[in-house]
Write an enzyme that holds these catalytic residues in place. Structure first.
Site, PDB file in Angstrom:
ATOM      1  N   TYR A  48       0.851  -1.192   0.000  1.00  0.00           N
ATOM      2  CA  TYR A  48       0.000   0.000   0.000  1.00  0.00           C
ATOM      3  C   TYR A  48       0.878   1.231   0.000  1.00  0.00           C
ATOM      4  O   TYR A  48       1.829   1.325   0.780  1.00  0.00           O
ATOM      5  CB  TYR A  48      -0.893   0.023   1.247  1.00  0.00           C
ATOM      6  CG  TYR A  48      -2.335  -0.187   0.902  1.00  0.00           C
ATOM      7  CD1 TYR A  48      -2.966   0.670  -0.006  1.00  0.00           C
ATOM      8  CD2 TYR A  48      -3.072  -1.234   1.443  1.00  0.00           C
ATOM      9  CE1 TYR A  48      -4.285   0.488  -0.359  1.00  0.00           C
ATOM     10  CE2 TYR A  48      -4.398  -1.425   1.097  1.00  0.00           C
ATOM     11  CZ  TYR A  48      -4.999  -0.562   0.189  1.00  0.00           C
ATOM     12  OH  TYR A  48      -6.299  -0.760  -0.154  1.00  0.00           O
ATOM     13  N   GLU A  50      -0.576   4.743  -0.428  1.00  0.00           N
ATOM     14  CA  GLU A  50      -1.439   5.923  -0.612  1.00  0.00           C
ATOM     15  C   GLU A  50      -0.625   7.191  -0.414  1.00  0.00           C
ATOM     16  O   GLU A  50       0.184   7.291   0.506  1.00  0.00           O
ATOM     17  CB  GLU A  50      -2.596   5.897   0.386  1.00  0.00           C
ATOM     18  CG  GLU A  50      -3.726   5.017  -0.082  1.00  0.00           C
ATOM     19  CD  GLU A  50      -4.883   4.956   0.894  1.00  0.00           C
ATOM     20  OE1 GLU A  50      -5.001   5.835   1.770  1.00  0.00           O
ATOM     21  OE2 GLU A  50      -5.678   4.008   0.773  1.00  0.00           O
ATOM     22  N   ASP A 194      -7.349  13.875 -24.522  1.00  0.00           N
ATOM     23  CA  ASP A 194      -7.312  12.466 -24.111  1.00  0.00           C
ATOM     24  C   ASP A 194      -6.613  11.711 -25.233  1.00  0.00           C
ATOM     25  O   ASP A 194      -7.199  11.455 -26.290  1.00  0.00           O
ATOM     26  CB  ASP A 194      -8.751  11.967 -23.903  1.00  0.00           C
ATOM     27  CG  ASP A 194      -8.801  10.505 -23.487  1.00  0.00           C
ATOM     28  OD1 ASP A 194      -7.816   9.781 -23.701  1.00  0.00           O
ATOM     29  OD2 ASP A 194      -9.849  10.079 -22.967  1.00  0.00           O
ATOM     30  N   THR A 220      -4.364   6.241 -21.542  1.00  0.00           N
ATOM     31  CA  THR A 220      -4.119   4.901 -21.022  1.00  0.00           C
ATOM     32  C   THR A 220      -2.678   4.547 -21.384  1.00  0.00           C
ATOM     33  O   THR A 220      -2.031   5.264 -22.166  1.00  0.00           O
ATOM     34  CB  THR A 220      -5.067   3.860 -21.641  1.00  0.00           C
ATOM     35  OG1 THR A 220      -4.999   3.985 -23.062  1.00  0.00           O
ATOM     36  CG2 THR A 220      -6.492   4.054 -21.181  1.00  0.00           C
ATOM     37  N   LYS A 223      -2.400   0.948 -24.991  1.00  0.00           N
ATOM     38  CA  LYS A 223      -2.823   0.909 -26.408  1.00  0.00           C
ATOM     39  C   LYS A 223      -1.572   1.041 -27.277  1.00  0.00           C
ATOM     40  O   LYS A 223      -0.717   0.170 -27.224  1.00  0.00           O
ATOM     41  CB  LYS A 223      -3.881   1.979 -26.663  1.00  0.00           C
ATOM     42  CG  LYS A 223      -5.154   1.749 -25.826  1.00  0.00           C
ATOM     43  CD  LYS A 223      -6.252   2.713 -26.184  1.00  0.00           C
ATOM     44  CE  LYS A 223      -7.547   2.408 -25.463  1.00  0.00           C
ATOM     45  NZ  LYS A 223      -7.717   3.133 -24.200  1.00  0.00           N
ATOM     46  N   ARG A 229      -1.881  -2.412 -18.503  1.00  0.00           N
ATOM     47  CA  ARG A 229      -3.202  -1.787 -18.469  1.00  0.00           C
ATOM     48  C   ARG A 229      -3.217  -0.721 -17.372  1.00  0.00           C
ATOM     49  O   ARG A 229      -2.884  -1.007 -16.221  1.00  0.00           O
ATOM     50  CB  ARG A 229      -4.232  -2.882 -18.174  1.00  0.00           C
ATOM     51  CG  ARG A 229      -5.666  -2.519 -18.360  1.00  0.00           C
ATOM     52  CD  ARG A 229      -6.473  -3.775 -18.596  1.00  0.00           C
ATOM     53  NE  ARG A 229      -6.166  -4.328 -19.900  1.00  0.00           N
ATOM     54  CZ  ARG A 229      -6.713  -3.936 -21.044  1.00  0.00           C
ATOM     55  NH1 ARG A 229      -7.643  -3.006 -21.049  1.00  0.00           N
ATOM     56  NH2 ARG A 229      -6.349  -4.472 -22.190  1.00  0.00           N
TER      57      ARG A 229
HETATM   58  N1  DSN Z   1     -12.286   0.840 -24.818  1.00  0.00           N
HETATM   59  C1  DSN Z   1     -11.357   1.741 -25.477  1.00  0.00           C
HETATM   60  C2  DSN Z   1     -11.447   1.630 -26.943  1.00  0.00           C
HETATM   61  O1  DSN Z   1     -11.679   0.537 -27.410  1.00  0.00           O
HETATM   62  O2  DSN Z   1     -11.266   2.607 -27.640  1.00  0.00           O
HETATM   63  C3  DSN Z   1     -11.548   3.115 -25.039  1.00  0.00           C
HETATM   64  O3  DSN Z   1     -11.678   3.130 -23.667  1.00  0.00           O
END
Ligand code: DSN
Length: 405
Positions: A48, A50, A194, A220, A223, A229
Protein backbone atom coordinates in the site's frame (compact mmCIF):
# COMPACT_ATOMS: atom_id res chain seq x y z
CA UNK A 1 3.31 -21.70 -1.24
CA UNK A 2 3.21 -22.49 -4.94
CA UNK A 3 -0.16 -23.92 -5.85
CA UNK A 4 -1.19 -24.47 -9.43
CA UNK A 5 -4.81 -23.54 -9.97
CA UNK A 6 -5.83 -25.93 -12.72
CA UNK A 7 -9.06 -24.15 -13.64
CA UNK A 8 -7.23 -20.85 -14.05
CA UNK A 9 -4.37 -22.52 -15.95
CA UNK A 10 -6.89 -23.94 -18.41
CA UNK A 11 -8.49 -20.56 -19.00
CA UNK A 12 -5.09 -18.93 -19.53
CA UNK A 13 -3.93 -21.66 -21.87
CA UNK A 14 -7.02 -21.18 -24.02
CA UNK A 15 -6.60 -17.41 -23.96
CA UNK A 16 -2.94 -17.76 -24.95
CA UNK A 17 -3.98 -19.93 -27.91
CA UNK A 18 -6.72 -17.46 -28.87
CA UNK A 19 -4.27 -14.56 -28.77
CA UNK A 20 -1.69 -16.51 -30.78
CA UNK A 21 -4.05 -17.85 -33.46
CA UNK A 22 -6.22 -14.79 -34.07
CA UNK A 23 -5.54 -11.72 -36.13
CA UNK A 24 -6.22 -8.94 -33.61
CA UNK A 25 -7.39 -5.66 -35.15
CA UNK A 26 -8.99 -4.10 -32.04
CA UNK A 27 -7.58 -0.58 -32.30
CA UNK A 28 -7.20 -0.22 -28.53
CA UNK A 29 -5.45 -3.56 -27.89
CA UNK A 30 -1.81 -4.53 -28.04
CA UNK A 31 0.58 -7.22 -26.83
CA UNK A 32 2.68 -5.96 -23.90
CA UNK A 33 6.30 -7.14 -23.88
CA UNK A 34 7.32 -10.05 -21.67
CA UNK A 35 9.18 -7.54 -19.45
CA UNK A 36 6.06 -5.43 -18.95
CA UNK A 37 4.09 -8.58 -18.09
CA UNK A 38 6.81 -9.83 -15.75
CA UNK A 39 6.96 -6.60 -13.75
CA UNK A 40 3.18 -6.26 -13.71
CA UNK A 41 3.17 -9.35 -11.52
CA UNK A 42 5.97 -8.15 -9.21
CA UNK A 43 5.89 -8.19 -5.40
CA UNK A 44 4.91 -4.52 -5.39
CA UNK A 45 1.37 -5.88 -5.64
CA UNK A 46 1.72 -6.41 -1.89
CA UNK A 47 2.36 -2.77 -1.01
CA UNK A 48 0.00 0.00 0.00
CA UNK A 49 1.41 3.41 -0.91
CA UNK A 50 -1.44 5.92 -0.61
CA UNK A 51 -0.09 9.39 -1.22
CA UNK A 52 2.87 10.42 -3.34
CA UNK A 53 6.64 9.74 -3.07
CA UNK A 54 7.96 11.22 0.17
CA UNK A 55 4.43 11.87 1.44
CA UNK A 56 2.80 8.50 2.01
CA UNK A 57 0.18 7.43 4.49
CA UNK A 58 1.96 4.12 5.21
CA UNK A 59 5.40 3.14 6.45
CA UNK A 60 7.71 0.95 4.41
CA UNK A 61 7.32 2.92 1.18
CA UNK A 62 11.00 3.63 0.50
CA UNK A 63 11.16 1.26 -2.50
CA UNK A 64 7.67 2.12 -3.67
CA UNK A 65 8.91 5.74 -3.71
CA UNK A 66 11.90 4.77 -5.81
CA UNK A 67 9.65 2.88 -8.23
CA UNK A 68 7.17 5.72 -8.62
CA UNK A 69 9.92 8.34 -8.95
CA UNK A 70 11.52 6.29 -11.72
CA UNK A 71 8.19 6.00 -13.53
CA UNK A 72 7.70 9.77 -13.18
CA UNK A 73 11.20 10.56 -14.42
CA UNK A 74 10.90 8.26 -17.44
CA UNK A 75 7.35 9.41 -18.20
CA UNK A 76 8.36 13.09 -18.16
CA UNK A 77 11.27 12.28 -20.47
CA UNK A 78 9.29 10.48 -23.16
CA UNK A 79 6.44 13.01 -23.17
CA UNK A 80 8.80 15.99 -22.73
CA UNK A 81 6.50 17.26 -20.01
CA UNK A 82 6.78 19.24 -16.76
CA UNK A 83 4.67 16.89 -14.67
CA UNK A 84 3.16 13.44 -14.95
CA UNK A 85 0.91 11.50 -12.60
CA UNK A 86 1.47 7.75 -13.04
CA UNK A 87 -1.17 6.58 -10.55
CA UNK A 88 -4.47 6.52 -12.50
CA UNK A 89 -5.79 2.97 -12.60
CA UNK A 90 -7.33 3.59 -16.03
CA UNK A 91 -8.06 6.22 -18.66
CA UNK A 92 -11.56 6.79 -17.26
CA UNK A 93 -10.15 7.44 -13.79
CA UNK A 94 -7.52 9.79 -15.22
CA UNK A 95 -10.42 11.67 -16.83
CA UNK A 96 -12.54 11.60 -13.68
CA UNK A 97 -9.69 13.16 -11.70
CA UNK A 98 -9.32 15.87 -14.35
CA UNK A 99 -12.98 16.87 -14.02
CA UNK A 100 -13.01 16.60 -10.22
CA UNK A 101 -9.91 18.77 -9.89
CA UNK A 102 -10.79 21.43 -12.47
CA UNK A 103 -14.59 21.65 -12.48
CA UNK A 104 -17.59 21.89 -10.18
CA UNK A 105 -20.63 19.63 -10.56
CA UNK A 106 -22.92 21.10 -13.21
CA UNK A 107 -20.12 22.89 -15.09
CA UNK A 108 -20.26 22.77 -18.86
CA UNK A 109 -18.05 20.44 -20.90
CA UNK A 110 -17.83 20.49 -24.70
CA UNK A 111 -16.77 17.17 -26.25
CA UNK A 112 -17.13 15.07 -29.39
CA UNK A 113 -20.27 12.94 -29.39
CA UNK A 114 -19.62 9.24 -28.67
CA UNK A 115 -21.18 8.09 -31.94
CA UNK A 116 -18.83 10.40 -33.87
CA UNK A 117 -15.73 8.92 -32.22
CA UNK A 118 -15.68 10.37 -28.69
CA UNK A 119 -15.55 8.36 -25.46
CA UNK A 120 -18.05 7.35 -22.78
CA UNK A 121 -16.08 9.24 -20.13
CA UNK A 122 -16.23 12.45 -22.19
CA UNK A 123 -19.79 13.03 -21.07
CA UNK A 124 -22.10 10.27 -22.27
CA UNK A 125 -25.35 10.24 -20.31
CA UNK A 126 -24.86 6.65 -19.08
CA UNK A 127 -21.43 7.55 -17.65
CA UNK A 128 -20.54 9.45 -14.45
CA UNK A 129 -19.31 12.33 -16.63
CA UNK A 130 -22.73 12.83 -18.21
CA UNK A 131 -24.48 12.55 -14.86
CA UNK A 132 -22.34 15.08 -12.97
CA UNK A 133 -21.58 17.73 -15.60
CA UNK A 134 -23.59 19.61 -18.21
CA UNK A 135 -22.43 18.08 -21.45
CA UNK A 136 -22.61 19.66 -24.89
CA UNK A 137 -21.33 17.90 -27.99
CA UNK A 138 -19.68 18.88 -31.22
CA UNK A 139 -19.95 16.64 -34.27
CA UNK A 140 -17.90 15.72 -37.32
CA UNK A 141 -18.68 17.42 -40.61
CA UNK A 142 -21.37 15.38 -42.38
CA UNK A 143 -19.62 15.45 -45.73
CA UNK A 144 -15.93 15.07 -44.85
CA UNK A 145 -16.50 13.13 -41.61
CA UNK A 146 -13.63 15.15 -40.14
CA UNK A 147 -13.39 17.74 -37.35
CA UNK A 148 -15.12 20.97 -38.33
CA UNK A 149 -13.33 23.72 -36.41
CA UNK A 150 -15.71 26.50 -37.55
CA UNK A 151 -18.62 24.62 -36.09
CA UNK A 152 -16.71 23.79 -32.87
CA UNK A 153 -15.87 27.49 -32.50
CA UNK A 154 -19.52 28.44 -33.01
CA UNK A 155 -20.81 25.95 -30.40
CA UNK A 156 -18.08 27.01 -27.97
CA UNK A 157 -19.14 30.66 -28.31
CA UNK A 158 -22.78 29.74 -27.78
CA UNK A 159 -22.40 27.55 -24.70
CA UNK A 160 -19.20 28.97 -23.15
CA UNK A 161 -17.91 25.65 -21.71
CA UNK A 162 -15.50 25.53 -18.80
CA UNK A 163 -13.67 22.61 -20.44
CA UNK A 164 -13.20 21.55 -24.06
CA UNK A 165 -12.16 17.94 -24.65
CA UNK A 166 -10.36 16.63 -27.70
CA UNK A 167 -8.73 13.25 -28.29
CA UNK A 168 -10.88 10.39 -29.52
CA UNK A 169 -11.50 6.64 -29.68
CA UNK A 170 -12.49 6.24 -33.30
CA UNK A 171 -11.04 9.13 -35.30
CA UNK A 172 -8.67 8.16 -38.09
CA UNK A 173 -7.21 11.59 -38.85
CA UNK A 174 -4.49 13.75 -37.31
CA UNK A 175 -5.77 16.01 -34.51
CA UNK A 176 -4.80 19.66 -34.72
CA UNK A 177 -4.33 20.49 -31.02
CA UNK A 178 -3.34 24.10 -31.77
CA UNK A 179 -6.77 24.77 -33.25
CA UNK A 180 -8.48 23.41 -30.14
CA UNK A 181 -6.24 25.66 -28.00
CA UNK A 182 -7.27 28.73 -30.01
CA UNK A 183 -10.94 27.89 -29.59
CA UNK A 184 -10.51 27.22 -25.86
CA UNK A 185 -8.65 30.54 -25.38
CA UNK A 186 -11.29 32.48 -27.32
CA UNK A 187 -13.99 31.41 -24.83
CA UNK A 188 -11.76 31.26 -21.75
CA UNK A 189 -12.12 27.47 -21.41
CA UNK A 190 -9.64 24.88 -20.21
CA UNK A 191 -8.48 22.32 -22.75
CA UNK A 192 -8.09 18.61 -22.14
CA UNK A 193 -6.56 16.16 -24.65
CA UNK A 194 -7.31 12.47 -24.11
CA UNK A 195 -4.53 10.80 -26.06
CA UNK A 196 -5.26 7.21 -24.98
CA UNK A 197 -5.30 5.91 -28.54
CA UNK A 198 -2.36 7.82 -29.95
CA UNK A 199 0.02 8.13 -26.96
CA UNK A 200 2.59 5.78 -28.52
CA UNK A 201 2.46 7.62 -31.85
CA UNK A 202 2.99 10.91 -30.00
CA UNK A 203 5.99 9.61 -28.02
CA UNK A 204 7.51 8.32 -31.27
CA UNK A 205 6.79 11.69 -32.93
CA UNK A 206 4.47 10.16 -35.50
CA UNK A 207 1.60 12.43 -34.40
CA UNK A 208 1.78 16.03 -33.10
CA UNK A 209 1.94 16.30 -29.32
CA UNK A 210 -0.52 18.31 -27.20
CA UNK A 211 2.14 18.79 -24.48
CA UNK A 212 2.53 22.53 -23.74
CA UNK A 213 -0.71 23.13 -25.66
CA UNK A 214 -3.44 21.42 -23.61
CA UNK A 215 -3.88 22.22 -19.92
CA UNK A 216 -4.30 18.59 -19.09
CA UNK A 217 -3.57 15.42 -21.03
CA UNK A 218 -4.90 12.02 -20.05
CA UNK A 219 -4.08 8.62 -21.48
CA UNK A 220 -4.12 4.90 -21.02
CA UNK A 221 -0.80 3.06 -21.12
CA UNK A 222 -1.82 -0.15 -22.90
CA UNK A 223 -2.82 0.91 -26.41
CA UNK A 224 -0.24 2.23 -28.91
CA UNK A 225 2.05 2.91 -25.93
CA UNK A 226 2.17 -0.89 -25.40
CA UNK A 227 2.53 -0.83 -21.61
CA UNK A 228 0.53 -2.42 -18.79
CA UNK A 229 -3.20 -1.79 -18.47
CA UNK A 230 -3.54 1.57 -16.70
CA UNK A 231 -3.68 5.34 -16.98
CA UNK A 232 -1.54 8.46 -16.72
CA UNK A 233 -2.04 12.22 -16.80
CA UNK A 234 0.34 14.91 -17.99
CA UNK A 235 -0.34 18.29 -16.47
CA UNK A 236 1.23 21.68 -16.70
CA UNK A 237 2.93 22.76 -13.47
CA UNK A 238 0.34 25.39 -12.58
CA UNK A 239 -2.42 22.75 -12.30
CA UNK A 240 -0.37 19.76 -11.19
CA UNK A 241 -1.03 20.00 -7.44
CA UNK A 242 -4.77 20.29 -8.05
CA UNK A 243 -4.70 17.28 -10.39
CA UNK A 244 -2.64 15.14 -8.03
CA UNK A 245 -5.21 15.77 -5.30
CA UNK A 246 -7.88 14.88 -7.88
CA UNK A 247 -6.37 11.39 -8.23
CA UNK A 248 -5.57 10.90 -4.54
CA UNK A 249 -7.51 11.33 -2.31
CA UNK A 250 -10.46 12.43 -4.48
CA UNK A 251 -10.88 9.53 -6.89
CA UNK A 252 -8.52 6.73 -5.88
CA UNK A 253 -6.98 5.19 -2.79
CA UNK A 254 -3.71 3.30 -3.03
CA UNK A 255 -1.94 3.22 -6.39
CA UNK A 256 -1.47 -0.22 -7.99
CA UNK A 257 2.29 -0.14 -7.45
CA UNK A 258 3.01 -3.26 -9.52
CA UNK A 259 1.37 -1.47 -12.46
CA UNK A 260 3.22 1.75 -11.70
CA UNK A 261 6.56 -0.07 -11.96
CA UNK A 262 5.45 -1.77 -15.19
CA UNK A 263 4.58 1.68 -16.57
CA UNK A 264 8.22 2.66 -15.87
CA UNK A 265 9.35 -0.38 -17.87
CA UNK A 266 7.05 0.49 -20.77
CA UNK A 267 8.29 4.11 -20.78
CA UNK A 268 11.86 2.86 -21.11
CA UNK A 269 10.85 0.61 -24.00
CA UNK A 270 9.03 3.52 -25.64
CA UNK A 271 12.20 5.64 -25.57
CA UNK A 272 14.05 3.20 -27.86
CA UNK A 273 14.74 3.56 -31.59
CA UNK A 274 12.88 0.29 -32.10
CA UNK A 275 9.72 1.88 -30.71
CA UNK A 276 9.95 4.73 -33.22
CA UNK A 277 10.18 2.20 -36.05
CA UNK A 278 7.30 0.22 -34.53
CA UNK A 279 5.11 3.33 -34.50
CA UNK A 280 5.99 4.15 -38.10
CA UNK A 281 5.10 0.57 -39.06
CA UNK A 282 1.70 0.85 -37.30
CA UNK A 283 0.79 3.77 -39.58
CA UNK A 284 2.29 2.16 -42.71
CA UNK A 285 0.24 -0.98 -42.07
CA UNK A 286 -2.90 1.03 -41.37
CA UNK A 287 -2.53 2.94 -44.65
CA UNK A 288 -1.74 -0.26 -46.57
CA UNK A 289 -4.86 -2.02 -45.33
CA UNK A 290 -6.99 1.08 -45.85
CA UNK A 291 -5.81 1.40 -49.48
CA UNK A 292 -6.59 -2.29 -50.03
CA UNK A 293 -10.16 -1.93 -48.71
CA UNK A 294 -10.73 1.18 -50.78
CA UNK A 295 -9.62 -0.69 -53.91
CA UNK A 296 -12.25 -3.29 -53.01
CA UNK A 297 -14.89 -0.51 -52.91
CA UNK A 298 -15.41 -0.66 -49.13
CA UNK A 299 -16.37 2.76 -47.82
CA UNK A 300 -13.89 4.16 -45.32
CA UNK A 301 -15.17 6.84 -42.94
CA UNK A 302 -13.49 10.18 -43.85
CA UNK A 303 -12.10 8.30 -46.86
CA UNK A 304 -8.69 7.56 -45.34
CA UNK A 305 -6.51 7.00 -42.30
CA UNK A 306 -3.55 8.98 -40.99
CA UNK A 307 -3.03 6.99 -37.79
CA UNK A 308 -3.42 3.50 -36.36
CA UNK A 309 -7.08 2.92 -37.17
CA UNK A 310 -9.83 3.15 -39.76
CA UNK A 311 -13.59 2.78 -39.71
CA UNK A 312 -15.28 0.72 -42.41
CA UNK A 313 -18.89 1.55 -43.25
CA UNK A 314 -20.26 -2.00 -43.34
CA UNK A 315 -23.31 -0.87 -45.30
CA UNK A 316 -20.98 -1.07 -48.29
CA UNK A 317 -21.10 -4.88 -47.88
CA UNK A 318 -24.77 -4.94 -46.80
CA UNK A 319 -23.99 -5.84 -43.20
CA UNK A 320 -24.51 -4.12 -39.88
CA UNK A 321 -21.42 -3.56 -37.73
CA UNK A 322 -22.58 -6.31 -35.35
CA UNK A 323 -22.99 -8.81 -38.20
CA UNK A 324 -19.57 -7.93 -39.62
CA UNK A 325 -17.92 -8.27 -36.19
CA UNK A 326 -19.52 -11.68 -35.65
CA UNK A 327 -18.62 -13.00 -39.12
CA UNK A 328 -15.00 -11.94 -38.68
CA UNK A 329 -14.81 -13.30 -35.14
CA UNK A 330 -15.95 -16.71 -36.41
CA UNK A 331 -12.85 -16.92 -38.62
CA UNK A 332 -10.41 -15.66 -35.98
CA UNK A 333 -10.25 -12.03 -37.12
CA UNK A 334 -10.98 -9.85 -34.10
CA UNK A 335 -12.44 -6.35 -34.64
CA UNK A 336 -15.13 -4.34 -32.89
CA UNK A 337 -18.41 -3.02 -34.19
CA UNK A 338 -18.35 0.75 -34.00
CA UNK A 339 -20.81 3.54 -34.62
CA UNK A 340 -19.95 5.68 -37.61
CA UNK A 341 -20.85 9.39 -37.89
CA UNK A 342 -24.62 9.88 -38.35
CA UNK A 343 -25.16 6.15 -37.81
CA UNK A 344 -28.84 5.20 -38.16
CA UNK A 345 -28.32 2.01 -36.10
CA UNK A 346 -28.23 1.80 -32.28
CA UNK A 347 -24.88 1.25 -30.44
CA UNK A 348 -25.34 -2.52 -30.09
CA UNK A 349 -25.83 -2.87 -33.86
CA UNK A 350 -24.01 0.05 -35.55
CA UNK A 351 -23.10 0.41 -39.22
CA UNK A 352 -19.36 0.10 -38.92
CA UNK A 353 -16.34 -1.79 -37.72
CA UNK A 354 -13.15 -0.27 -36.34
CA UNK A 355 -9.91 -1.79 -37.54
CA UNK A 356 -6.59 -0.95 -35.89
CA UNK A 357 -3.03 -2.12 -36.53
CA UNK A 358 -1.09 -1.69 -33.22
CA UNK A 359 -1.43 -5.36 -32.17
CA UNK A 360 -0.80 -6.99 -35.54
CA UNK A 361 2.23 -4.72 -36.04
CA UNK A 362 3.65 -5.93 -32.71
CA UNK A 363 3.44 -9.43 -34.20
CA UNK A 364 5.77 -8.11 -36.96
CA UNK A 365 3.47 -9.14 -39.78
CA UNK A 366 4.90 -8.73 -43.29
CA UNK A 367 3.17 -6.56 -45.90
CA UNK A 368 2.29 -9.67 -47.93
CA UNK A 369 0.71 -11.44 -44.99
CA UNK A 370 -1.17 -8.29 -43.99
CA UNK A 371 -2.60 -7.94 -47.49
CA UNK A 372 -3.49 -11.63 -47.43
CA UNK A 373 -5.43 -11.05 -44.19
CA UNK A 374 -7.04 -8.00 -45.84
CA UNK A 375 -8.22 -10.31 -48.62
CA UNK A 376 -9.56 -12.80 -46.03
CA UNK A 377 -11.43 -9.95 -44.27
CA UNK A 378 -12.94 -8.95 -47.60
CA UNK A 379 -13.93 -12.54 -48.44
CA UNK A 380 -15.46 -13.05 -45.01
CA UNK A 381 -17.56 -9.92 -45.34
CA UNK A 382 -18.70 -10.64 -48.88
CA UNK A 383 -19.10 -14.41 -49.23
CA UNK A 384 -21.25 -17.07 -47.61
CA UNK A 385 -20.44 -18.83 -44.33
CA UNK A 386 -19.46 -21.96 -46.32
CA UNK A 387 -15.96 -20.61 -46.84
CA UNK A 388 -15.40 -19.83 -43.19
CA UNK A 389 -13.58 -23.04 -42.22
CA UNK A 390 -11.08 -22.48 -45.01
CA UNK A 391 -10.64 -18.81 -44.08
CA UNK A 392 -10.09 -19.63 -40.41
CA UNK A 393 -7.37 -22.12 -41.33
CA UNK A 394 -5.66 -19.53 -43.52
CA UNK A 395 -5.78 -16.92 -40.71
CA UNK A 396 -4.33 -19.44 -38.22
CA UNK A 397 -1.59 -20.41 -40.68
CA UNK A 398 -0.43 -16.79 -40.99
CA UNK A 399 -0.72 -15.93 -37.30
CA UNK A 400 0.99 -19.11 -36.13
CA UNK A 401 4.17 -18.05 -37.93
CA UNK A 402 4.34 -14.88 -35.82
CA UNK A 403 5.53 -15.36 -32.23
CA UNK A 404 3.76 -13.70 -29.34
CA UNK A 405 5.98 -11.30 -27.36
N1 DSN B 1 -12.29 0.84 -24.82
C1 DSN B 1 -11.36 1.74 -25.48
C2 DSN B 1 -11.45 1.63 -26.94
O1 DSN B 1 -11.68 0.54 -27.41
O2 DSN B 1 -11.27 2.61 -27.64
C3 DSN B 1 -11.55 3.12 -25.04
O3 DSN B 1 -11.68 3.13 -23.67
Amino acid sequence: MNITDIEIENILENEQKRQRDSAVFIASENYASSSVRKYTSSILTNKYAEGYPGQRYYAGCEFADQAENLAIERGKKIFESEHINVQPHSGSQANMAAYISLLNPGDRILSLSLDHGGHLSHGHNVNFSGKIYEIHNYFLDEETEMLDFDSIQKIAEEIKPKLIICGFSAYSRVINFEKFRKIADSVNALMMADIAHIAGLIVAKQHPSPVNIADIITSTTHKTLRGPRGGIAIIKNSLSKKYDRGIFPAVQGGPIMNNVIAKAVAFKEASSEGFVQYSKDIITNSKLLCGFFKDKQLRIVSDDTENHLMLIDTRSVNLSGAEAEEKLNSVGIIVNKNAIPFDPNPPRITSGIRIGTPAITTRKISENDLLQIGELIFQTLTTSAKKSTYIKQEVNKIMNKLPLP
